[in-house]
Design a protein around this motif. Structure first.
Motif, short mmCIF file in Angstrom:
data_model
loop_
_atom_site.label_atom_id
_atom_site.label_comp_id
_atom_site.label_asym_id
_atom_site.label_seq_id
_atom_site.Cartn_x
_atom_site.Cartn_y
_atom_site.Cartn_z
N ASN A 89 19.54 -28.84 46.48
CA ASN A 89 21.01 -28.78 46.56
C ASN A 89 21.54 -29.22 47.92
O ASN A 89 22.59 -28.75 48.36
N ASP A 90 20.86 -30.16 48.57
CA ASP A 90 21.35 -30.66 49.85
C ASP A 90 21.75 -32.12 49.71
O ASP A 90 21.59 -32.72 48.64
N TRP A 91 22.26 -32.72 50.78
CA TRP A 91 22.68 -34.11 50.73
C TRP A 91 21.50 -35.05 50.55
O TRP A 91 21.67 -36.17 50.08
N TRP A 92 20.29 -34.60 50.87
CA TRP A 92 19.10 -35.45 50.80
C TRP A 92 18.08 -34.99 49.75
O TRP A 92 16.98 -35.54 49.67
N SER A 93 18.41 -34.01 48.92
CA SER A 93 17.42 -33.39 48.03
C SER A 93 16.84 -34.34 46.99
O SER A 93 15.78 -34.06 46.43
N SER A 94 17.51 -35.46 46.71
CA SER A 94 16.95 -36.41 45.74
C SER A 94 15.59 -36.93 46.18
O SER A 94 14.78 -37.34 45.34
N ILE A 95 15.30 -36.91 47.48
CA ILE A 95 13.99 -37.34 47.97
C ILE A 95 12.89 -36.49 47.36
O ILE A 95 11.79 -36.98 47.05
N PRO A 103 21.01 -42.48 46.66
CA PRO A 103 21.78 -42.73 47.88
C PRO A 103 21.98 -41.46 48.71
O PRO A 103 22.27 -40.39 48.18
N LEU A 104 21.82 -41.64 50.02
CA LEU A 104 21.90 -40.54 50.97
C LEU A 104 23.11 -40.75 51.87
O LEU A 104 23.15 -41.66 52.68
N TRP A 105 24.10 -39.88 51.72
CA TRP A 105 25.33 -39.99 52.49
C TRP A 105 25.24 -39.03 53.66
O TRP A 105 25.62 -37.86 53.59
N ALA A 106 24.71 -39.56 54.79
CA ALA A 106 24.50 -38.73 55.97
C ALA A 106 25.76 -38.62 56.83
O ALA A 106 25.91 -37.65 57.56
N PRO A 108 27.89 -40.65 59.82
CA PRO A 108 28.61 -41.82 59.34
C PRO A 108 27.73 -42.85 58.62
O PRO A 108 28.24 -43.77 58.01
N LEU A 109 26.41 -42.69 58.69
CA LEU A 109 25.51 -43.62 58.01
C LEU A 109 25.37 -43.25 56.53
O LEU A 109 25.48 -42.09 56.14
N ALA A 110 25.12 -44.26 55.72
CA ALA A 110 24.70 -44.08 54.33
C ALA A 110 23.40 -44.85 54.16
O ALA A 110 23.18 -45.87 54.82
N ALA A 111 22.53 -44.36 53.30
CA ALA A 111 21.20 -44.97 53.19
C ALA A 111 20.72 -44.88 51.75
O ALA A 111 21.13 -44.02 50.98
N MET A 112 19.82 -45.81 51.40
CA MET A 112 19.18 -45.78 50.09
C MET A 112 17.72 -46.14 50.24
O MET A 112 17.38 -47.27 50.61
N PRO A 113 16.80 -45.19 50.00
CA PRO A 113 15.38 -45.52 50.05
C PRO A 113 14.99 -46.42 48.87
O PRO A 113 15.46 -46.23 47.75
N THR A 114 14.14 -47.39 49.12
CA THR A 114 13.62 -48.29 48.08
C THR A 114 12.13 -48.46 48.28
O THR A 114 11.54 -47.92 49.23
N SER A 115 11.51 -49.25 47.43
CA SER A 115 10.07 -49.52 47.57
C SER A 115 9.79 -50.33 48.83
O SER A 115 8.65 -50.32 49.31
N GLU A 116 10.79 -51.01 49.36
CA GLU A 116 10.59 -51.84 50.56
C GLU A 116 10.84 -51.07 51.85
O GLU A 116 10.26 -51.39 52.89
N GLY A 117 11.73 -50.10 51.82
CA GLY A 117 12.10 -49.37 53.02
C GLY A 117 13.43 -48.69 52.82
O GLY A 117 13.73 -48.20 51.72
N ALA A 551 20.79 -33.89 43.49
CA ALA A 551 21.66 -34.84 44.21
C ALA A 551 21.39 -36.28 43.79
O ALA A 551 21.52 -37.20 44.60
N GLY A 552 21.04 -36.49 42.54
CA GLY A 552 20.60 -37.79 42.10
C GLY A 552 21.70 -38.69 41.58
O GLY A 552 21.64 -39.16 40.43
N TYR A 553 22.70 -38.98 42.41
CA TYR A 553 23.85 -39.78 41.98
C TYR A 553 24.16 -40.87 43.01
O TYR A 553 23.83 -40.73 44.20
N GLU A 554 24.87 -41.90 42.56
CA GLU A 554 25.24 -42.99 43.45
C GLU A 554 26.10 -42.50 44.61
O GLU A 554 26.03 -43.03 45.72
N LEU A 555 26.92 -41.52 44.35
CA LEU A 555 27.80 -40.99 45.40
C LEU A 555 27.20 -39.75 46.07
O LEU A 555 27.89 -39.02 46.76
N GLY A 556 25.90 -39.53 45.88
CA GLY A 556 25.25 -38.42 46.54
C GLY A 556 25.43 -37.12 45.78
O GLY A 556 25.53 -37.10 44.56
#
Length: 891
Positions: A89-95, A103-106, A108-117, A551-556
């Motif tokens: 139930n956190d902003w990064w729990s989808s990991i 997508p991780l809405w930190a 001011p940064l936003a991030a999306m982990p992928t197979s590349e990085g 937290a498994g959504y496009e908007l976090g």
């Protein structure tokens, strides 16, 4: 609420529980006369002797998943040095839940982990879309997180990502953790931090940009560049160089040191680049929140602390942190002048190792005082109407009441009704309401009642994740770990109302330890608990809760019903206050103060600064990591859209009236969208919300349809009428005045102020308000200025008498039942209460029941039960002047 809302509204070795000392009370009210053993269909012989049932005081939970029920995923994406309990139930729990996360809405940064990085961006532009029935108004405001740069390695792709560490608001994500044949990439993201810290082994660093970036500063190992209108600094170890300048791909061997930092910059200048370089080599490795509730000042003080591991290139101490509006508006910490755009509004920066903020504890009352133009006979009739319902715990195929959410809402309803029944002098109804609540709650708190494999009314502990799940679950609270604070907050609210008059019910040896488990599941104050994570639902940096477990959504992550979150935390505050547990009380104070501040800023945007100015709405029903939505998970009916952030309305809701003009503006928006003030979805909830801005209008709306409207599931006509008449008599919430006790409020009707406070102590106390006003409050009572109090009775000179006591005991399985018949009297006619309890040889209270009485004489029956061995029965009668008489009988 989360996307699962589609209708209207461990094992024994892990037991390590801190028990809570409880204050004893001399004044106790109606708890009821019905024990669990007398429930139809209950049989102690039906209890399962099952090793998977873990006894906890008088209750228990099971470690065997009930048959046919869904549970959280068996796979947790975490490295081997991290184990349950996991912070869902956190902003990064989808990991933790998904192969590469979401997508991780930190901010001011936003991030999306992928197979590349890791894809990185600094979202600054709003987009508006529509998925509602009104095609003319875009109901979704979301920030565009199109990738600016992908941070990866020259070593190829990865099979998954895993959580390699975390703090109160940061996470460490690892690529290649379980594959010795590939490089590893480890990146730390922190909410509120402009920095992304990376460590790479077995390959070079590779940065791929959406387009060829503009490099405006080249200092060898340090680059300043811009892409898509966003500005970044790249900070490699001293001696490093960058290859590929002039192209969309940059690589660096990192001079063999293996670390790299990317920072979003507030502007494309060498001054900004130099300032951020000073902190870019201080990797954030710890984030910790701490709080203090200053009861005398009525203030919650919070400290957010950053720990860093500093590289050789570091030239400053601490870090740069971007503060959200609810933080920078309430801090005395020096702000630096840098700002960042974010979905939460403008963030302002500070530097150092920590910052502090202070918030007033908002007004909270256990129930509304007996004030206003209420017709007592009419109110008593409304109480009688509910009392006549059968059953009072509403379950079955024709109601939604058999899951944790709906069960909890009914607990709220009954908890609201008990003090109203007391106010109109209907002690039989008061007993009936609390008996129904207590009986059903105790069934849930004891997994051995029907056997550990039964899916009905049982709590199951999942040691894979470290969570307590109630079955039947509701809206994904089982498999997805959604909404635990919403559901379980109602359970704690019910427990608090029981403990208000009967604190021994909450003793560790009785039902208190199971309530402790429930609280620890959704709002654990401990980071070292082996069973539950720290503050599961509440995000300390964001200042509010998140509802989705994964937290498994496009908007976090998201939260819809902020009001149910406030209710959950106010329940902890009240439970702690009634049981004398200052740790829980202070936890509740911290959570309520922050959640309500965030609600003002992000759901209601009371200063009109945080929502996008070009959006169609000034209120958001759902707050997402990446934006806002004027909608609900289950309907686009505007009544539900507004009501979902008001219900349940009660004494915990008064923060919604702190800004009366904002409440009026939101109500106007509702009326405009609805096409008028005729409501048919949740009229009672919306009338109650209207009372924050215009209580006379709210009462008029109720009176116009009092005989015909449909009552919301968690409401009652008695409570709605009591609330509206009280608010009409009290006037506006005046939050500018605080008190030196947590359960207090001040109101202003334009002519005079009314001060209200509840005293949960055993003796009379004087509450002092910040404007110098003092209020004497009797023990265990609600009092107001002007002499109004619900303590009951008049002071007399005589001592009450216990005329007769008879006891019959019986044994079934592990339980001993005692039926105690009593008769009491008082010459002054001011009887107040009768308390009957079972005790063992050591004098420990094993079970207790209190009945409110009045007049010159009274008689009644107490139905008590215990798994321990009772040796005595104690009876105590109290009058309105707190004169007591006791009688102890040996069994």
């Amino acid at each position: 609420m989360t996307d699962e809302h589609t209708t209207d509204d461990a094992n024994a070795s892990k037991e390590s529980i801190t028990t809570h000392s409880l204050s004893r009370r001399h004044y106790l009210g109606g708890v009821g006369a019905l024990g669990l053993a007398s429930i139809a269909g209950y049989s102690s012989e039906g209890r399962a002797a099952d090793s998977s049932v873990v006894s906890v005081g008088a209750g228990s939970y099971t470690t065997t998943l009930p048959s046919g029920e869904g549970s959280p995923p068996a796979t947790v994406y975490a490295t081997g040095d991290i184990s349950a309990p996991y912070p869902t139930n956190d902003w990064w729990s989808s990991i933790l839940f998904e192969q590469y996360g979401a997508p991780l809405w930190a901010h001011p940064l936003a991030a999306m982990p992928t197979s590349e990085g890791l894809d990185l961006s600094h979202p600054t532009e709003w987009t508006f879309t529509n998925d509602s029935g009104d095609s003319n108004r875009d109901n979704i405001a979301a920030m565009d997180d199109s990738t600016d740069v992908t941070l990866s390695t020259t070593g190829g792709s990865f099979a998954d990502t895993q959580c390699a560490g975390y703090g109160d608001w940061h996470t460490d994500i690892c690529w290649g953790a379980n594959d010795s044949t590939t490089p590893t990439l480890d990146i730390t993201l922190t909410q509120g931090s402009p920095f992304a810290f990376a460590e790479i082994s077995g390959a070079d660093a590779e940065l791929t940009f959406a387009v060829t970036p503009t490099v405006w500063a080249d200092q060898g190992n340090v680059l300043g560049l811009s892409v898509n209108g966003h500005h970044y600094g790249l900070f490699a170890p001293s001696g490093s160089t960058w290859s590929g300048l002039g192209s969309a791909t940059l690589t660096s061997a990192l001079d063999g040191a293996g670390y790299l930092t990317i920072a979003v910059l507030p502007e494309a200048t060498t001054t900004a680049l130099s300032r951020y370089e000073s902190y870019a080599y201080n990797q954030i490795t710890g984030t910790t929140v701490s709080w203090t509730y200053d009861e005398a000042a009525g203030e919650v003080r919070t400290t957010h602390t950053f720990e860093t591991t500093d590289r050789a290139e570091s030239s400053a101490t601490g870090t740069i942190a971007a503060l959200y509006p609810h933080q920078h508006k309430n801090t005395s910490t020096t702000l630096d002048g840098d700002t960042f755009v974010s979905p939460r509004g403008t963030m302002q920066t500070t530097t150092g190792t920590s910052f502090e903020m202070a918030l007033d504890l908002p007004p909270v009352l256990p129930y509304m005082p007996d004030i206003g133009s209420v017709d007592q006979t009419r109110l008593a009739g409304y109480v009688d109407d509910v009392e006549a319902e059968s059953p009072l715990v509403r379950v079955g195929s024709d109601t939604p009441g058999d899951g944790t959410y709906w069960t909890g809402k009914n607990y709220e309803r009954l908890a609201q009704l008990r003090p109203i029944a007391e106010q109109v002098g209907d002690m039989t109804a008061a007993d009936t309401f609390i008996t129904a609540l207590r009986t059903d709650l105790e069934t849930w708190l004891d997994a051995s009642v029907s056997g550990s494999t039964d899916s009905e009314d049982v709590f199951y502990y999942d040691d894979t994740w470290g969570t307590l799940i109630g079955y039947n679950d509701s809206f994904g609270s089982g498999a997805d770990l959604n909404d635990h604070h919403f559901h379980y907050g109602y359970y704690v609210k019910g427990a608090a109302e029981i403990a208000r008059r009967n604190p021994t019910w909450a003793d560790a040896s009785n039902w208190g330890e199971m309530i402790d488990h429930i609280i620890r599941d959704y709002a654990n104050p401990s980071r070292t608990d082996s069973m539950y994570p720290f503050l599961r639902n509440f995000a300390p940096y964001a200042g509010h809760s998140w509802a989705s477990g994964n937290a498994g959504y496009e908007l976090g992550n998201n939260q819809e019903s902020s009001s149910e979150a406030v209710n959950a935390y106010a329940a902890i505050l009240q439970y702690g206050e009634y049981t004398g547990d200052t740790e829980l009380r202070d936890l509740g104070a911290y959570l309520v103060a922050h959640e309500t501040a965030a609600v003002d800023e992000y759901w209601y945007d009371v200063d009109e600064e945080n929502h996008p100015s070009s959006w169609n709405y000034s209120y958001a029903a759902i707050v997402w990591g990446g934006g806002y939505k004027y909608d609900t998970w289950w309907t686009d009916d505007v009544e539900a859209i507004h009501g979902i952030n008001a219900l349940p309305v009660g004494g915990h809701s008064l923060s919604l009236g702190r800004n009366r003009a904002a409440a009026a503006s939101t109500y106007t928006e509702l009326v405009d969208a609805n096409g008028g003030d005729y409501f048919d979805y949740w009229p009672d909830i919306l009338w109650e919300y209207r009372a924050f801005s215009d209580p006379a209008d709210a009462l008029n709306l109720f009176e116009g349809r009092a005989s015909s409207y449909a009552v919301e599931f968690g409401e009652s006509k008695a409570h709605t009428y009591r609330w509206l008449t009280a608010m009409d008599g009290l006037g506006a919430v005046d939050a500018s005045v605080s008190a030196d006790t947590p359960l207090a409020a001040v109101f202003d009707d334009g002519t005079a102020k009314t001060y209200v406070a509840y005293n949960a102590a055993d003796t009379e106390t004087t509450v002092t308000f910040s404007d110098g006003t003092s209020l004497s409050v009797p023990a265990n009572s609600l009092a107001t200025t002007g002499g109004s109090s619900d303590s009951g009775g008049s002071e007399g000179s005589s001592v009450p008498t216990i005329d007769s006591v008879s006891t019959t005991t019986s044994t079934k399985g592990p339980w001993t039942n005692a039926i105690v018949d009593w008769t009491v009297s008082d010459a002054d006619g001011d009887l107040q209460s009768v308390t009957v309890d079972l005790r063992n040889d050591a004098g420990t209270v094993l079970d207790e029941m209190t009945t409110s009485v009045s007049g010159r004489s009274a008689s009644g029956t107490a139905d008590l039960r215990t798994k321990n061995t009772p040796t005595t029965v104690a009876v105590m009668v109290t009058d309105a002047a707190n004169n007591t008489t006791s009688n102890t009988t040996t069994l």
